[in-house]
Design a protein around this motif. Structure first.
Motif, short mmCIF file in Angstrom:
data_model
loop_
_atom_site.label_atom_id
_atom_site.label_comp_id
_atom_site.label_asym_id
_atom_site.label_seq_id
_atom_site.Cartn_x
_atom_site.Cartn_y
_atom_site.Cartn_z
N UNK A 84 38.54 47.18 44.22
CA UNK A 84 37.53 46.46 44.98
C UNK A 84 37.57 44.99 44.63
N UNK A 85 36.46 44.31 44.81
CA UNK A 85 36.43 42.86 44.61
C UNK A 85 36.26 42.48 43.14
N UNK A 86 37.02 43.09 42.30
CA UNK A 86 36.98 42.77 40.87
C UNK A 86 38.06 41.72 40.60
N UNK A 87 37.72 40.51 40.99
CA UNK A 87 38.74 39.46 40.98
C UNK A 87 39.23 39.14 39.58
N UNK A 88 38.32 39.13 38.65
CA UNK A 88 38.73 38.82 37.28
C UNK A 88 39.69 39.89 36.76
N UNK A 89 39.40 41.08 37.10
CA UNK A 89 40.28 42.17 36.67
C UNK A 89 41.63 42.08 37.35
N UNK A 90 41.59 41.84 38.64
CA UNK A 90 42.84 41.71 39.38
C UNK A 90 43.67 40.56 38.84
N UNK A 91 42.99 39.48 38.49
CA UNK A 91 43.70 38.29 38.02
C UNK A 91 44.46 38.57 36.72
N UNK A 92 44.01 39.54 35.96
CA UNK A 92 44.72 39.84 34.72
C UNK A 92 46.10 40.43 34.97
N UNK A 93 46.31 40.88 36.19
CA UNK A 93 47.62 41.44 36.55
C UNK A 93 48.58 40.37 37.08
#
Length: 297
Positions: A84-93
């Motif tokens: 979902x819109x977990x941008x901070x989490x996505x950004x870690x990838x």
DNA sequence: AAGCAACACAACCGCCTTTCG
DNA sequence: TCGAAAGGCGGTTGTGTTGCT
């Protein structure tokens, strides 16, 4: 008293001197104690503002000014479907990308998609002016959609390297991505898979179907597409027809390698070469087909 | 050249969570 | 244990740039 403090607080764009102060502070004390920057009188900025500036702009190894690569785009799409819109989490990838980067990328992508769908609805009732994007291009009647170069690009290269299934590999090493980027930059043509909306990772994920609040399709577009005979169109909006996960997820990326190439503002030609972002590769007037139901999708 | 639309990006706001005294 | 402060995060907005008419 508090009001006076707030008045004194500086807002707006950061100056180079402020950046320098902030960098010096971080070099000395590390990326923490943001509020102490203000309490020490170093900057008239809130701790939040300082932190944001550091995280989004000043942190080392950021890919500031670089467009999202095909690999990054696909990763974001896949991870957004997953988290979902977990941008901070996505950004870690994504190495060198911040949550703000990902967020901006996604929102502009969603806006673009919504606009295309909205235009398609308009096109059903009124003639549409020629696409601005494809002006001067000879847009052929669409017999079959092919994926933008974004898809299949890095995937294909990585597959070549591993001689196995076509999956996104973890960023445990930057070599794979570097190699993929190098090959893509050298203009190697990759075989496209036949494409329909039903195979778009964005559209096919069941999660997406449940996230329509995130993707603001216009009601008229939904109606329009729902009327279409082509079941693939419906896959966009209705329950996904393909629930199979197309790509394996990469692993979070924590250690940032040196700054990347493929930056914007290099040259105009490079920019055009680079313009393989997801929706850019769809003819903007591809929904013109809606006007002619006799044309096969 | 002016006007406009689309886009990219930086920065702020508000809410929630975590930390600390 | 509790409340205040700080930090983190997602949403939103403002602004500059680009390309087209």
């Amino acid at each position: 008293m508090e009001a006076v403090k707030k008045e004194e607080m500086k807002k707006g764009p950061w100056k180079a001197e402020e950046d320098e102060v902030l960098i010096n502070h971080v070099n000395r004390y590390g990326p923490r104690d943001w509020s102490s920057i203000r309490s020490k009188g170093l900057l008239q900025r809130t701790g939040k503002s300082c932190r944001l500036r550091w995280v989004n702009k000043l942190r080392p190894n950021l890919k500031s000014g670089c467009k999202f690569s095909a690999e990054e785009e696909r990763t974001v799409i896949e991870l957004q479907a997953e988290f979902g819109n977990k941008w901070a989490r996505i950004a870690t990838y994504l190495r060198g990308r911040t949550d703000n980067d990902v967020k901006n990328f996604w929102s502009s992508r969603v806006k673009r998609l919504a606009r295309i769908l909205h235009n398609s609805s308009d096109a059903s009732t009124s003639p549409k002016p020629p696409s601005r994007r494809n002006k001067g291009q000879n847009v052929k009647p669409i017999q079959c959609f092919y994926p933008p170069q974004s898809f299949g690009l890095v995937e294909e290269e990585v597959t070549t390297a591993s001689s196995s299934s076509s999956k996104i590999l973890p960023y445990s090493s930057s070599d794979q991505v570097d190699e993929a980027l190098r090959l893509s930059e050298s203009g190697i043509k990759l075989e496209h898979q036949p494409f329909s909306f039903g195979t778009d990772p964005l559209m096919s994920e069941p999660h997406i179907a449940n996230q329509q609040a995130t993707i603001p399709f216009y009601p008229e577009s939904r109606e329009l597409l729902a009327r279409l005979d082509n079941p693939y169109y419906y896959d966009i909006l209705g329950p996904a027809g393909c629930s199979e996960t197309l790509f394996a997820l990469p692993q979070p990326f924590f250690e940032l390698p040196p700054a990347e190439r493929r930056c914007r503002h290099v040259s105009k030609d490079d920019e055009e070469e680079e313009a393989d972002v997801f929706l850019d590769d769809f003819p903007a007037d591809m929904f013109d087909q809606v006007d002619d139901p006799n044309q096969s999708p």
